[in-house]
Design a protein around this motif. Structure first.
Motif, PDB file in Angstrom:
ATOM      1  N   GLU A 167      -3.997 -23.065   6.226  1.00 40.67           N
ATOM      2  CA  GLU A 167      -4.763 -21.871   5.898  1.00 40.67           C
ATOM      3  C   GLU A 167      -3.819 -20.737   5.525  1.00 40.67           C
ATOM      4  N   ASN A 168      -4.164 -20.012   4.489  1.00 37.47           N
ATOM      5  CA  ASN A 168      -3.352 -18.883   4.052  1.00 37.47           C
ATOM      6  C   ASN A 168      -3.488 -17.726   5.034  1.00 37.47           C
ATOM      7  N   PRO A 169      -2.388 -16.995   5.264  1.00 39.73           N
ATOM      8  CA  PRO A 169      -2.485 -15.814   6.138  1.00 39.73           C
ATOM      9  C   PRO A 169      -3.341 -14.748   5.464  1.00 39.73           C
ATOM     10  N   PHE A 170      -3.973 -13.919   6.286  1.00 40.52           N
ATOM     11  CA  PHE A 170      -4.842 -12.849   5.802  1.00 40.52           C
ATOM     12  C   PHE A 170      -4.267 -11.511   6.257  1.00 40.52           C
ATOM     13  N   LEU A 171      -4.156 -10.570   5.330  1.00 41.28           N
ATOM     14  CA  LEU A 171      -3.663  -9.233   5.659  1.00 41.28           C
ATOM     15  C   LEU A 171      -4.796  -8.458   6.322  1.00 41.28           C
ATOM     16  N   ASN A 172      -4.630  -8.147   7.616  1.00 41.27           N
ATOM     17  CA  ASN A 172      -5.658  -7.418   8.358  1.00 41.27           C
ATOM     18  C   ASN A 172      -5.582  -5.917   8.141  1.00 41.27           C
ATOM     19  N   ALA A 173      -4.366  -5.386   8.066  1.00 41.04           N
ATOM     20  CA  ALA A 173      -4.189  -3.937   7.947  1.00 41.04           C
ATOM     21  C   ALA A 173      -2.759  -3.652   7.497  1.00 41.04           C
ATOM     22  N   PHE A 174      -2.504  -2.401   7.154  1.00 37.90           N
ATOM     23  CA  PHE A 174      -1.142  -1.985   6.845  1.00 37.90           C
ATOM     24  C   PHE A 174      -0.963  -0.532   7.246  1.00 37.90           C
ATOM     25  N   SER A 175       0.312  -0.145   7.385  1.00 38.91           N
ATOM     26  CA  SER A 175       0.663   1.232   7.708  1.00 38.91           C
ATOM     27  C   SER A 175       1.783   1.647   6.757  1.00 38.91           C
ATOM     28  N   LEU A 176       1.609   2.773   6.118  1.00 37.59           N
ATOM     29  CA  LEU A 176       2.610   3.276   5.183  1.00 37.59           C
ATOM     30  C   LEU A 176       3.043   4.666   5.628  1.00 37.59           C
ATOM     31  N   ASP A 177       4.343   4.834   5.856  1.00 38.50           N
ATOM     32  CA  ASP A 177       4.913   6.135   6.226  1.00 38.50           C
ATOM     33  C   ASP A 177       5.648   6.667   5.003  1.00 38.50           C
ATOM     34  N   MET A 178       5.091   7.657   4.356  1.00 41.90           N
ATOM     35  CA  MET A 178       5.674   8.198   3.130  1.00 41.90           C
ATOM     36  C   MET A 178       6.946   9.000   3.401  1.00 41.90           C
ATOM     37  N   ASN A 179       7.171   9.428   4.648  1.00 41.46           N
ATOM     38  CA  ASN A 179       8.409  10.147   4.981  1.00 41.46           C
ATOM     39  C   ASN A 179       9.591   9.188   5.067  1.00 41.46           C
ATOM     40  N   THR A 180       9.374   8.018   5.638  1.00 50.76           N
ATOM     41  CA  THR A 180      10.472   7.054   5.804  1.00 50.76           C
ATOM     42  C   THR A 180      10.456   5.961   4.738  1.00 50.76           C
ATOM     43  N   GLY A 181       9.335   5.800   4.068  1.00 49.44           N
ATOM     44  CA  GLY A 181       9.205   4.728   3.084  1.00 49.44           C
ATOM     45  C   GLY A 181       8.938   3.374   3.717  1.00 49.44           C
ATOM     46  N   ASN A 182       8.572   3.362   5.000  1.00 48.68           N
ATOM     47  CA  ASN A 182       8.298   2.104   5.703  1.00 48.68           C
ATOM     48  C   ASN A 182       6.869   1.646   5.473  1.00 48.68           C
ATOM     49  N   LEU A 183       6.746   0.395   5.120  1.00 47.28           N
ATOM     50  CA  LEU A 183       5.444  -0.247   4.971  1.00 47.28           C
ATOM     51  C   LEU A 183       5.376  -1.368   5.993  1.00 47.28           C
ATOM     52  N   ILE A 184       4.382  -1.338   6.864  1.00 46.60           N
ATOM     53  CA  ILE A 184       4.207  -2.369   7.881  1.00 46.60           C
ATOM     54  C   ILE A 184       2.922  -3.120   7.563  1.00 46.60           C
ATOM     55  N   LEU A 185       3.022  -4.429   7.482  1.00 49.23           N
ATOM     56  CA  LEU A 185       1.868  -5.284   7.186  1.00 49.23           C
ATOM     57  C   LEU A 185       1.458  -6.034   8.441  1.00 49.23           C
ATOM     58  N   PHE A 186       0.167  -6.099   8.716  1.00 52.96           N
ATOM     59  CA  PHE A 186      -0.362  -6.790   9.890  1.00 52.96           C
ATOM     60  C   PHE A 186      -1.199  -7.987   9.423  1.00 52.96           C
ATOM     61  N   PHE A 187      -0.715  -9.198   9.725  1.00 46.65           N
ATOM     62  CA  PHE A 187      -1.409 -10.414   9.325  1.00 46.65           C
ATOM     63  C   PHE A 187      -2.149 -11.036  10.500  1.00 46.65           C
ATOM     64  N   ASP A 188      -3.055 -11.937  10.195  1.00 41.93           N
ATOM     65  CA  ASP A 188      -3.840 -12.604  11.238  1.00 41.93           C
ATOM     66  C   ASP A 188      -3.076 -13.735  11.910  1.00 41.93           C
ATOM     67  N   GLU A 189      -1.894 -14.051  11.415  1.00 39.75           N
ATOM     68  CA  GLU A 189      -1.064 -15.094  12.020  1.00 39.75           C
ATOM     69  C   GLU A 189       0.397 -14.826  11.695  1.00 39.75           C
ATOM     70  N   THR A 190       1.281 -15.523  12.365  1.00 32.98           N
ATOM     71  CA  THR A 190       2.705 -15.412  12.097  1.00 32.98           C
ATOM     72  C   THR A 190       2.982 -15.852  10.664  1.00 32.98           C
ATOM     73  N   VAL A 191       3.810 -15.094   9.958  1.00 34.39           N
ATOM     74  CA  VAL A 191       4.171 -15.434   8.583  1.00 34.39           C
ATOM     75  C   VAL A 191       5.686 -15.561   8.459  1.00 34.39           C
ATOM     76  N   ASP A 192       6.121 -16.314   7.467  1.00 34.71           N
ATOM     77  CA  ASP A 192       7.543 -16.472   7.160  1.00 34.71           C
ATOM     78  C   ASP A 192       7.924 -15.362   6.194  1.00 34.71           C
ATOM     79  N   ILE A 193       8.586 -14.335   6.694  1.00 35.45           N
ATOM     80  CA  ILE A 193       8.902 -13.162   5.891  1.00 35.45           C
ATOM     81  C   ILE A 193       9.793 -13.509   4.694  1.00 35.45           C
ATOM     82  N   THR A 194      10.581 -14.574   4.804  1.00 31.02           N
ATOM     83  CA  THR A 194      11.461 -14.952   3.685  1.00 31.02           C
ATOM     84  C   THR A 194      10.672 -15.483   2.496  1.00 31.02           C
ATOM     85  N   SER A 195       9.409 -15.824   2.705  1.00 34.29           N
ATOM     86  CA  SER A 195       8.591 -16.330   1.600  1.00 34.29           C
ATOM     87  C   SER A 195       7.821 -15.218   0.889  1.00 34.29           C
TER      88      SER A 195
END
Length: 170
Positions: free
Chosen positions: A118-146
């Protein structure tokens, strides 16, 4: 003599393990912390939770906790195929109908395996425009290198933005 554990099937899509015992066991006595998943070599993960809707049976479907499923998926080559899926069922992981503990079963190979497809599903994200950080929240563990950053797009009602990494790391 307690019940003997013979085989298991592992289903990574829904995080279930099917145990087959030599006799009927009291399913409510299962202790997840006495059950570990192994790759047969070095990687071992001990369960922390789970449940079964059954009461008494010699074939038990046990649903491991979502935290355990994600932790297992985060360990390279653990429970990724039938030949990388073994179970340790330590004594007192379950009791039979006479309250006798199971016999130790170490490194028992899977008799069946259903791979996570089953493909992972993006549940939510957080973007901080001051730091440029984008955090992605998936419904399962994902391989970040992919992850293909060039495929990420942020959009508003009027504009679309493709993401680019300039500095830092993923």
């Amino acid at each position: 003599l307690g019940s003997q554990y013979f085989m298991h099937n592992k289903h990574m899509n829904n995080g279930s393990i099917v145990f087959t015992f030599s006799e009927t066991v009291n399913v409510s006595t299962i202790v997840p912390g006495r059950i570990s998943v192994s790759d047969g070599l070095n990687a071992v993960y001990t369960l922390t939770g789970g449940f079964s809707n059954q009461l008494f049976s010699d074939v038990v479907a046990f649903n491991i906790s979502q935290n355990d499923v994600n932790s297992i998926k985060a360990i390279n080559n653990l429970a990724t195929a039938m030949n990388t899926t073994f179970l340790y069922l330590r004594s007192q992981a379950v009791l039979d109908m006479n309250r006798n503990p199971n016999v130790d079963a170490l490194n028992v190979p899977a008799s069946g395996f259903v791979k996570d497809n089953e493909n992972p599903f993006l549940n939510a994200f957080s973007l901080d425009m001051n730091t440029g950080n984008l955090i992605l929240f998936f419904d399962e563990t994902v391989d970040i290198t992919s992850m293909l950053i060039s495929q990420l797009v942020l959009s508003s009602a009027t504009q679309t933005y493709n993401l680019t990494i300039y500095a830092g790391s993923i």
